[in-house]
Motif scaffolding. Structure first.
Motif, mmCIF file in Angstrom:
data_model
loop_
_atom_site.group_PDB
_atom_site.id
_atom_site.type_symbol
_atom_site.label_atom_id
_atom_site.label_comp_id
_atom_site.label_asym_id
_atom_site.label_seq_id
_atom_site.Cartn_x
_atom_site.Cartn_y
_atom_site.Cartn_z
ATOM 1 N N ASN A 69 0.830 -1.209 0.000
ATOM 2 C CA ASN A 69 0.000 0.000 0.000
ATOM 3 C C ASN A 69 0.860 1.254 0.000
ATOM 4 O O ASN A 69 0.595 2.217 -0.730
ATOM 5 C CB ASN A 69 -0.933 -0.001 1.214
ATOM 6 N N ARG A 72 2.395 1.588 -3.404
ATOM 7 C CA ARG A 72 1.404 2.013 -4.392
ATOM 8 C C ARG A 72 1.170 3.518 -4.300
ATOM 9 O O ARG A 72 1.110 4.228 -5.308
ATOM 10 C CB ARG A 72 0.092 1.255 -4.180
ATOM 11 N N GLN A 73 1.042 4.023 -3.081
ATOM 12 C CA GLN A 73 0.832 5.460 -2.902
ATOM 13 C C GLN A 73 2.028 6.265 -3.394
ATOM 14 O O GLN A 73 1.867 7.326 -4.008
ATOM 15 C CB GLN A 73 0.559 5.755 -1.419
ATOM 16 N N MET A 144 -12.838 -4.625 -6.952
ATOM 17 C CA MET A 144 -13.480 -3.987 -5.796
ATOM 18 C C MET A 144 -13.967 -5.043 -4.804
ATOM 19 O O MET A 144 -13.781 -4.900 -3.587
ATOM 20 C CB MET A 144 -14.649 -3.115 -6.257
ATOM 21 N N ASN A 147 -10.506 -7.109 -3.469
ATOM 22 C CA ASN A 147 -9.461 -6.387 -2.736
ATOM 23 C C ASN A 147 -9.984 -5.295 -1.808
ATOM 24 O O ASN A 147 -9.203 -4.700 -1.069
ATOM 25 C CB ASN A 147 -8.465 -5.749 -3.728
ATOM 26 N N LEU A 149 -10.967 -2.382 -2.681
ATOM 27 C CA LEU A 149 -10.552 -1.060 -3.153
ATOM 28 C C LEU A 149 -11.760 -0.285 -3.658
ATOM 29 O O LEU A 149 -12.781 -0.853 -4.031
ATOM 30 C CB LEU A 149 -9.520 -1.200 -4.271
ATOM 31 N N SER A 150 -11.626 1.026 -3.682
ATOM 32 C CA SER A 150 -12.680 1.860 -4.235
ATOM 33 C C SER A 150 -12.620 1.823 -5.757
ATOM 34 O O SER A 150 -11.605 1.419 -6.349
ATOM 35 C CB SER A 150 -12.520 3.307 -3.764
ATOM 36 N N GLU A 153 -9.706 3.830 -7.010
ATOM 37 C CA GLU A 153 -8.417 3.163 -6.850
ATOM 38 C C GLU A 153 -8.205 2.126 -7.947
ATOM 39 O O GLU A 153 -7.102 1.994 -8.494
ATOM 40 C CB GLU A 153 -8.321 2.512 -5.469
ATOM 41 N N VAL A 154 -9.258 1.377 -8.255
ATOM 42 C CA VAL A 154 -9.140 0.345 -9.295
ATOM 43 C C VAL A 154 -8.903 0.980 -10.656
ATOM 44 O O VAL A 154 -8.038 0.532 -11.425
ATOM 45 C CB VAL A 154 -10.398 -0.543 -9.325
#
Length: 207
Positions: A69, A72-73, A144, A147, A149-150, A153-154
């Protein structure tokens, strides 16, 4: 050792792992570059000292593995970070995957490469390229759900990958993963028979 390598790719959420597992069940060997990347970035992984030197301790979690994470950011906020990461990981992944393909004891090898199209170097290593394809809306839904994720994000992850059109452009074969498992098994079965025939032809020619 197998002289016939099938590069397998597809966008996030397309179902690459499911299709890879079906090929293995049919009798192919599997070399998964994503799994190799996890080995390299796990606790004590060979890439971790290089990653820590490049990005600092914030990219490691408490176990010493790569904090995905955090990475990724960093990648999405720093345009140079992605290239740094790739320059560290890709040569190691390429070396290990080549060794495992050479050592495989099967009629052919499925070389699963999520970013095969983006790498521009796997075409020369593969006799065929098979793309696992599905509508982009289905990719988003699957990731979504899987994982947590929003949608934003995807779609950001998908935007950083090759487009669906770009993947299909390089495909020798396509597996359509927008129906049920039986349909998927039938497609893989047909391709497995095709790859057995092609690999046998190459083996005969090399004798």
């Amino acid at each position: 050792m197998s002289d016939f390598i099938v590069g397998l790719t597809g966008g996030i959420g397309s179902g690459k792992s499911t299709v890879s597992d079906l090929f293995v069940a049919a009798g192919a060997a599997l070399v998964d570059t994503d799994a190799i990347a996890h080995e390299l970035t796990g606790p004590g992984g060979a890439a971790m000292p290089l990653l820590l030197a490049a990005f600092g301790p914030s990219v490691a979690d408490a176990s010493g593995a790569l904090d995905r994470n955090a990475m990724r950011q960093l990648i999405f906020s720093d345009t140079t970070a992605r290239k740094q990461l790739e320059d560290i990981l890709h040569p190691l992944i390429r070396q290990i995957s080549s060794e495992r393909c050479a050592a495989a004891n099967a009629p052919y090898v499925i070389l699963a490469v999520p970013l095969l199209v983006e790498s521009n170097s796997y075409r020369e290593r593969c006799q065929r390229i098979v793309v696992v394809d599905c509508p982009e809306s289905l990719q988003v839904h699957r990731v979504m759900s899987r994982n947590g994720l929003s949608e934003a994000e995807v779609t950001a992850i998908m935007a950083a990958q090759a487009t669906r059109v770009e993947r299909l452009r390089v495909a020798d074969d396509v597996v359509h993963n927008d129906a049920d498992l039986i349909n998927l098994q039938q497609q893989v079965s047909r391709l497995h028979a095709k790859y057995l025939r092609l690999s046998a032809e190459i083996a005969k020619a090399n004798c």
